[in-house]
Enzyme design. Structure first.
Site, PDB file in Angstrom:
ATOM      1  N   GLY A  40       0.809  -1.206   0.000  1.00  0.00           N
ATOM      2  CA  GLY A  40       0.000   0.000   0.000  1.00  0.00           C
ATOM      3  C   GLY A  40       0.843   1.257   0.000  1.00  0.00           C
TER       4      GLY A  40
ATOM      5  N   HIS B  57       6.867  -4.394   2.266  1.00  0.00           N
ATOM      6  CA  HIS B  57       7.332  -3.440   1.264  1.00  0.00           C
ATOM      7  C   HIS B  57       7.989  -2.307   2.051  1.00  0.00           C
ATOM      8  CE1 HIS B  57       4.218  -5.382  -1.178  1.00  0.00           C
ATOM      9  NE2 HIS B  57       4.493  -4.641  -2.229  1.00  0.00           N
TER      10      HIS B  57
ATOM     11  N   GLU C  27      10.420   1.679  -1.047  1.00  0.00           N
ATOM     12  CA  GLU C  27       9.907   1.778  -2.417  1.00  0.00           C
ATOM     13  C   GLU C  27       9.581   3.236  -2.718  1.00  0.00           C
ATOM     14  OE1 GLU C  27       5.962   0.096  -2.919  1.00  0.00           O
ATOM     15  OE2 GLU C  27       6.158  -0.013  -5.102  1.00  0.00           O
TER      16      GLU C  27
ATOM     17  N   ASP D 181       6.081  -7.730  -9.291  1.00  0.00           N
ATOM     18  CA  ASP D 181       5.134  -6.906  -8.532  1.00  0.00           C
ATOM     19  C   ASP D 181       3.723  -6.978  -9.125  1.00  0.00           C
ATOM     20  OD1 ASP D 181       4.672  -5.355  -6.328  1.00  0.00           O
ATOM     21  OD2 ASP D 181       5.531  -3.515  -7.125  1.00  0.00           O
ATOM     22  N   ASP D 182       3.519  -6.307 -10.246  1.00  0.00           N
ATOM     23  CA  ASP D 182       2.168  -6.162 -10.801  1.00  0.00           C
ATOM     24  C   ASP D 182       2.224  -6.231 -12.330  1.00  0.00           C
ATOM     25  OD1 ASP D 182       0.757  -5.189  -8.184  1.00  0.00           O
ATOM     26  OD2 ASP D 182       2.518  -3.904  -8.378  1.00  0.00           O
TER      27      ASP D 182
HETATM   28  N1  HPA Z   1       3.579  -1.296  -3.566  1.00  0.00           N
HETATM   29  C1  HPA Z   1       2.714  -1.170  -2.579  1.00  0.00           C
HETATM   30  N2  HPA Z   1       1.548  -1.782  -2.591  1.00  0.00           N
HETATM   31  C2  HPA Z   1       1.231  -2.553  -3.611  1.00  0.00           C
HETATM   32  C3  HPA Z   1       2.089  -2.719  -4.662  1.00  0.00           C
HETATM   33  C4  HPA Z   1       3.335  -2.055  -4.634  1.00  0.00           C
HETATM   34  O1  HPA Z   1       4.176  -2.149  -5.526  1.00  0.00           O
HETATM   35  N3  HPA Z   1       1.475  -3.548  -5.536  1.00  0.00           N
HETATM   36  C5  HPA Z   1       0.284  -3.874  -5.019  1.00  0.00           C
HETATM   37  N4  HPA Z   1       0.121  -3.269  -3.836  1.00  0.00           N
HETATM   38 ZN    ZN Z   2       4.379  -5.130  -4.276  1.00  0.00          ZN
END
Ligand code: HPA
Ligand code: ZN
Length: 337
Positions: free
Chosen positions: A171, A198, A201, A280-281
């Protein structure tokens, strides 16, 4: 090596992926199907393009929440797991530790117990069909505060399922500092669950220090701002704390990486951090695991031997037991020849 030789070679090398969000691996067809089901109209290409446009982490998270909002019933997860299976197979991934984020689903009234039954069924189905193991970590989420995170953890604990291994903290990092989530991490670790966060970042090295010292996170997601603090780099490498680096994700969210060729993963790897590479996504950032390996090779001067170490790290950094790690690493050696 040409690009196609590279992809053909690395596709056959068994790999683990340790940082991927299941809602973010859905195919465009699935997004369109779910959108049509929910809204009764087609999701146009221009609307999809707009959904996938953001210029920072918070913008991306808003888009992530919109994608979660397209789900209307628990069985929609069947489509997501199908997409995940296809993604893992086409990238040569044999073991995956993935996140799901329940907050948005609970808010819209989904029953968590029913979700876990769906997850368990799909994990088993994928294992039976492909041999691939997928383990899930529940993202307690930092976006909605500590109380929400603690409620999520309570729910995880009340409904354990085969394949559920622990918690993550994802998040909006700037809004939900790592240091606020110590209590939920302490509970999860005391209950013998794994706990990863996380950190670094979207916030500087202090977020990583807090994830380590206050949350006692076993792995760090992203961790790219570690390179701003030489003491931290030394601490992470000496203590062999795995860092899940997702290069393309960082280029998209922009804050600390302006372009791939400048990504700090090269420096992190050279300084002895146990780096593992992940996506990640994938649907949001348009890069799959093989693409990330190619980025390292073609833009960041990682040699084939460096990438072999990265593949080995993917197993060493995982939560597999030593016997399973050894089995997979032997498979890497056999396939490398
Ligand atoms: N960062 C933080 N939250 C997330 C991410 C991310 O890269 N991907 C999905 N939720
Ligand atoms: Zn992530």
């Amino acid at each position: 090596m040409t690009k196609s030789e590279f992809y053909n070679f690395f596709r056959k090398i068994p790999k683990a992926e340790l940082h991927i969000h299941i809602e973010a691996v859905m195919s465009r067809e699935t997004i369109k199907k779910l959108y049509q089901k929910k809204n009764g109209v087609e999701f146009s290409d221009s609307e999809i393009k707009e959904l996938f446009s953001y210029s920072d982490l918070n913008g991306f998270i808003a888009a992530f929440l919109k994608v979660q909002d397209i789900f209307t019933e628990v069985s929609d997860f069947d489509l997501i797991f199908d997409d995940l299976k296809n993604y893992l197979v086409r990238n040569g991934i044999v073991h995956c530790e993935a996140f799901f984020a329940p907050s948005a689903f609970i808010k819209k009234g989904f029953d968590y117990g029913e979700m876990t039954k769906n997850f368990e069924k799909n994990l088993k189905k994928i294992k039976d069909e492909t041999g691939i193991t997928i383990w899930l970590m529940g993202d307690v989420s930092r976006t909605f505060g500590l109380e929400n995170a603690e409620n999520n953890y309570k729910m995880f604990k009340e409904h354990p399922f085969a394949g559920f291994i622990g918690i993550g903290l994802g998040g909006a990092e700037a809004k939900g500092p790592s240091k606020e989530f110590g209590p939920v991490f302490e509970k999860a670790l005391a209950d013998n669950y794994h706990a990863v966060a996380h950190a670094g970042e979207d916030v500087g090295p202090e977020s990583i220090w807090d994830a380590l010292n206050i949350c006692h996170a076993e792995r760090i997601g992203h961790g790219i701002t570690s390179v701003q603090d030489s003491e931290l780099v030394k601490y992470i490498s000496e203590n062999k704390i795995p860092v899940e680096v997702c290069p393309t994700s960082n280029v998209f969210t922009k804050k600390y990486v302006k372009k791939m060729a400048e990504h700090p993963v090269r420096e992190m790897f050279d300084k002895g951090i146990p780096v593992t590479i992940a996506t990640d996504d994938p649907i949001f950032f348009g890069a799959e695991l093989l693409d990330e390996y190619w980025n390292l090779y073609s833009k960041l001067h990682f040699s084939k031997a460096d990438l072999k170490k990265i593949v080995i790290n993917s197993f060493d950094d995982s939560f597999l037991d030593d016997g399973e790690k050894a089995k997979f690493k032997n498979l890497v050696e056999e396939n490398w020849k």
